[in-house]
Design a protein around this motif. Structure first.
Motif, PDB file in Angstrom:
ATOM      1  N   GLN A  44      -2.901 -56.536 -24.224  1.00  0.00           N
ATOM      2  CA  GLN A  44      -4.278 -55.954 -24.132  1.00  0.00           C
ATOM      3  C   GLN A  44      -4.006 -54.601 -23.705  1.00  0.00           C
ATOM      4  O   GLN A  44      -4.707 -53.772 -24.340  1.00  0.00           O
ATOM      5  N   THR A  58      -1.929 -52.808 -26.907  1.00  0.00           N
ATOM      6  CA  THR A  58      -2.931 -52.562 -28.210  1.00  0.00           C
ATOM      7  C   THR A  58      -3.981 -51.841 -27.680  1.00  0.00           C
ATOM      8  O   THR A  58      -4.756 -51.637 -28.855  1.00  0.00           O
ATOM      9  N   ASN A  73      -6.866 -53.346 -27.025  1.00  0.00           N
ATOM     10  CA  ASN A  73      -7.608 -54.161 -27.336  1.00  0.00           C
ATOM     11  C   ASN A  73      -8.094 -55.466 -26.721  1.00  0.00           C
ATOM     12  O   ASN A  73      -7.116 -56.228 -26.044  1.00  0.00           O
ATOM     13  N   LEU A  99      -9.485 -58.063 -27.125  1.00  0.00           N
ATOM     14  CA  LEU A  99      -9.383 -59.460 -27.752  1.00  0.00           C
ATOM     15  C   LEU A  99      -7.776 -60.051 -27.997  1.00  0.00           C
ATOM     16  O   LEU A  99      -7.792 -61.070 -28.431  1.00  0.00           O
ATOM     17  N   ALA A 100      -6.866 -59.200 -27.661  1.00  0.00           N
ATOM     18  CA  ALA A 100      -5.653 -59.802 -27.571  1.00  0.00           C
ATOM     19  C   ALA A 100      -5.118 -60.658 -27.009  1.00  0.00           C
ATOM     20  O   ALA A 100      -5.527 -60.760 -25.570  1.00  0.00           O
ATOM     21  N   ILE A 105      -3.489 -64.095 -31.759  1.00  0.00           N
ATOM     22  CA  ILE A 105      -2.906 -63.264 -32.762  1.00  0.00           C
ATOM     23  C   ILE A 105      -1.775 -63.945 -33.193  1.00  0.00           C
ATOM     24  O   ILE A 105      -1.068 -63.122 -34.020  1.00  0.00           O
ATOM     25  N   VAL A 109      -5.458 -57.472 -34.321  1.00  0.00           N
ATOM     26  CA  VAL A 109      -6.101 -58.637 -34.288  1.00  0.00           C
ATOM     27  C   VAL A 109      -6.557 -59.561 -35.363  1.00  0.00           C
ATOM     28  O   VAL A 109      -6.103 -60.652 -35.309  1.00  0.00           O
ATOM     29  N   LEU A 131      -6.472 -64.432 -22.725  1.00  0.00           N
ATOM     30  CA  LEU A 131      -7.582 -63.664 -23.093  1.00  0.00           C
ATOM     31  C   LEU A 131      -8.407 -63.735 -21.768  1.00  0.00           C
ATOM     32  O   LEU A 131      -8.952 -62.391 -21.341  1.00  0.00           O
TER      33      LEU A 131
END
Length: 337
Positions: A83, A86, A88, A90-91, A96, A156, A269
């Motif tokens: 996370q 990236t 992100n 949602l990683a 992924i 993702v 997550l």
């Protein structure tokens, strides 16, 4: 400088989590197919139990509890790193496709190569790492654009595509395999913790002893990588070098965990998100909280799963998914709002 109030809050949360973990471990040691009364736990731990009590505790319960807790730690830390690099939320190594890459490597070895019992335990993390690394490199390549850089949302989406494709490859591999080997891979796919013996712990532990301190050492770099690329470059950070080293760390953590627990998603997550909501986004603060939450979540999932239905219970991966899938949807909708 981190505000002293936040440090104090982190320590209080860590103490609460430690109490919850100890309570879950004690609960897990006492319940199961072969019951072990709680008033006999301490005597058995100190070598004063009967043969049956010591066998149940030291050969069945404790190894599984320890490997489950360590795997939760590794998956949570892997998710926190992914996370960060990236940018992100949602990683996750399961979402992924990194876990699936590790699973394909293990499946190919298990199906088509001779297995030596003594070395198999120690080969598993290395095989899983090789498969996960190849997958991570491919995901990174497909997510990177020369003029823009790494695209977090694209990563993702590409990762989910790889995850689905690799799951299909695993199903194809087992379609013509022997029944015994099919059973093993099927259990791996649903996240059934199978590496529940002491040799698996000794094979897994060195990865954590090296990679957890390394990640904490790189915590400030992760803080910078979480910012925009121009800011990171402006403070003198070598983006690609740091990303690659931390990506390798995340892949190694996830691969070593899933090599003994199977395809468990969503721990990486949920744990970082919960930790950030408690102590904020500074990696020095939330990473220790995240790894404790990750270990505890997987412990709770496995303790409930293996006792909820007789005789074999529900795999920990399914129990985690029952919580994690709605949480993923919540985060996805929140991100789009």
């Amino acid at each position: 400088m981190i505000h002293p109030a936040l440090v104090k809050k982190q320590r209080i949360i860590l103490c609460i989590l430690l109490v919850l973990i100890i309570m879950t471990i004690v609960l897990g040691m006492g319940i199961g197919d072969a019951s072990l009364s709680y008033d006999r736990l301490l005597p058995t731990l100190f070598g004063k139990g009967s043969f049956t009590e010591e066998f149940v505790l030291f050969s069945i319960r404790l190894p599984r509890i320890i490997i489950t807790f360590l795997a939760g730690i590794a998956l949570a830390l892997s998710g926190a790193i992914l996370q960060g690099i990236t940018r992100n939320d949602l990683a996750d190594p399961g979402i992924i496709g990194i876990n699936s890459g590790a699973g394909v490597a293990i499946s190919i070895f298990f199906l088509f190569f001779p297995i030596e019992v003594g070395s198999f335990v120690y080969m598993l993390p290395l095989l899983a790492f090789a498969g996960a690394l190849v997958t991570a490199i491919l995901i990174y390549i497909f997510s990177y654009q020369k003029n823009i850089g790494l695209q977090p949302v694209r990563l993702v989406l590409v990762g989910i595509g790889f995850s689905m494709a690799l799951s299909g490859v695993m199903i194809l591999l087992i379609s013509s395999a022997e029944r015994e080997k099919v059973d093993f891979i099927s259990k791996w796919l649903v996240g059934n913790i199978w590496g529940d013996d002491w040799p698996f712990i000794w094979a897994f532990l060195p990865w954590l002893l090296i990679l957890i301190p390394y990640t904490l050492f790189k915590a400030n770099r992760l803080n910078i990588l979480s910012l925009s690329e121009p800011v990171a470059i402006g403070v003198g950070v070598s983006l690609e070098k740091e990303r690659i080293s931390l990506l390798l760390t995340a892949v190694a953590l996830a691969a070593s965990a899933v090599s003994v627990t199977g395809g468990i998603s969503f721990i990486g997550l949920m744990a970082p998100h919960i930790a950030k909501s408690l102590v904020g986004p500074r990696n020095q603060l939330f990473i220790p909280v995240a790894i404790m939450i990750g270990g505890w979540l997987l412990l709770v999932a496995d303790t409930i799963g293996r006792n909820i239905i007789d005789p074999s219970g529900i795999p920990a991966g399914i129990m985690v998914a029952l919580i994690g899938a709605p949480y993923f949807m919540y985060l996805l909708l929140k991100k789009q709002a």
